[in-house]
Design an enzyme around this catalytic site. Sequence first.
Site, PDB file in Angstrom:
ATOM      1  N   TYR A 119      29.062 -21.801 -11.604  1.00  0.00           N
ATOM      2  CA  TYR A 119      27.751 -21.223 -11.289  1.00  0.00           C
ATOM      3  C   TYR A 119      26.668 -22.080 -11.924  1.00  0.00           C
ATOM      4  O   TYR A 119      26.785 -22.492 -13.083  1.00  0.00           O
ATOM      5  CB  TYR A 119      27.649 -19.791 -11.844  1.00  0.00           C
ATOM      6  CG  TYR A 119      26.290 -19.184 -11.590  1.00  0.00           C
ATOM      7  CD1 TYR A 119      26.034 -18.498 -10.404  1.00  0.00           C
ATOM      8  CD2 TYR A 119      25.260 -19.328 -12.517  1.00  0.00           C
ATOM      9  CE1 TYR A 119      24.785 -17.961 -10.152  1.00  0.00           C
ATOM     10  CE2 TYR A 119      24.005 -18.790 -12.269  1.00  0.00           C
ATOM     11  CZ  TYR A 119      23.770 -18.114 -11.084  1.00  0.00           C
ATOM     12  OH  TYR A 119      22.519 -17.607 -10.836  1.00  0.00           O
ATOM     13  N   GLU A 207      19.542 -21.648  -6.818  1.00  0.00           N
ATOM     14  CA  GLU A 207      20.842 -21.134  -7.234  1.00  0.00           C
ATOM     15  C   GLU A 207      21.954 -21.806  -6.443  1.00  0.00           C
ATOM     16  O   GLU A 207      21.942 -21.782  -5.214  1.00  0.00           O
ATOM     17  CB  GLU A 207      20.899 -19.615  -7.024  1.00  0.00           C
ATOM     18  CG  GLU A 207      22.159 -18.990  -7.584  1.00  0.00           C
ATOM     19  CD  GLU A 207      22.196 -17.482  -7.370  1.00  0.00           C
ATOM     20  OE1 GLU A 207      22.074 -17.039  -6.214  1.00  0.00           O
ATOM     21  OE2 GLU A 207      22.345 -16.757  -8.370  1.00  0.00           O
TER      22      GLU A 207
END
Length: 397
Positions: A119, A207
């Site tokens: 992530y 993101e």
Amino acid sequence: MNIHEYQAKAVLKEYGAPVAEGVAIFSADEAEAAAKSLPGPLWVVKSQIHAGGRGKGKFKELSADAKGGVRLAFSLDEVTSNAKEMLGNTLVTKQTGAAGKVVNRLYIEDGADIERELYLSILVDRTVGRPAFVVSTEGGMDIEAVAEETPEKIVTLPIDPETGVTEADAAKLCDALELTGAAREDGMKLFPILHTAFVEKDMSLLEVNPLIVMKDGRLRVLDAKVSFDGNALFRHPDIMELRDVTEEDDKEIEASKYDLAYVALDGDIGCMVNGAGLAMATMDIIKLYGAEPANFLDVGGGASKEKVTAAFKIITSDPNVKGILVNIFGGIMRCDVIAEGVVAAVKEVGLQVPLVVRLEGTNVELGKKIINESGLNVIAADDLDDAAQKIVKAVKG
Ligand code: ADP
Ligand code: MG
């Protein structure tokens, strides 16, 4: 403003980030040609909506055991059959709300051999007033659970705007993501690239979930979600062109035409306020008295009667709105202009719900007079506290 995954990847690619090859399509007829132009033998058919959680999402029109909004395909036929099944249907994910979003575009992408899913995001960290990287080795489709259950697995690194991402910063991120060998080399290059894209394009969120380490040891941006600061869009005409209004709330589109700072929310009390701070305070106090705001709205300082009328109409067009609170502290904004706007809007669209008005400041007497003489059924309030209690009582009884 948000954009689609494939558009975000194109922006990041311009800066040199490693992304897979892919083709965006709008109809299932285009699926085969799109897939043929990619290397294969694995393709991924990805729903393009402005919401995450697509992989685990469900299509409303399909059976409960049908696959989600991101699907692997092992042949050209499978690419086409998946495209047919997905296009035009409504995908419901954790981020879309129960109504879901209709899938009008697909991204056909080259399939990757995944070793690890990581992530990574960049956002503006208000506590330090800088862009910050947020990274975790536990990327993929369950990052929300990681944040809740094992927050120590999420590492935050603020970046000094004077220096950008230094070698030492990049090395820290590599360490946090446990990158070695080729993946580490890729990371040392990728992190500054992403940061530069974030700053230059005035992003408010970037993101990448997942950022993957592939079986061959290299890094790849496998998903990309980007939001831009709306106030900076005027200097990015290239980004403005990526806007997809079919993904946006109708009321917010209407509000943007009038340059109104409006955000649709889930509650049932419509708010018309001047000043962002007062608007936030109004929403807070509505919550304090046990109800939920239906929107944020700052009509701004120099709003005209037309703008106020438009704002009021947008509020009343929301079927969830069970009551309206007008809270004006007139400084630059004059109370009489607000009153005229409200009266004009009600004349046009009627008033089906209770309306509480609190006016204070410049031209307040004139404003009150306009409302009193209009024959409108208005509940007058003296201050913020009084106004909030009155509207919550009117709606909840
Ligand atoms: P979302 O976050 O909306 O669910 P993603 O783009 O992250 O959508 O895709 C979900 C999952 O699908 C990823 O975590 C990854 O495991 C897999 N996936 C996505 N794109 C590819 C690809 N090009 N090759 C292989 N697997 C992929
Ligand atoms: Mg994802």
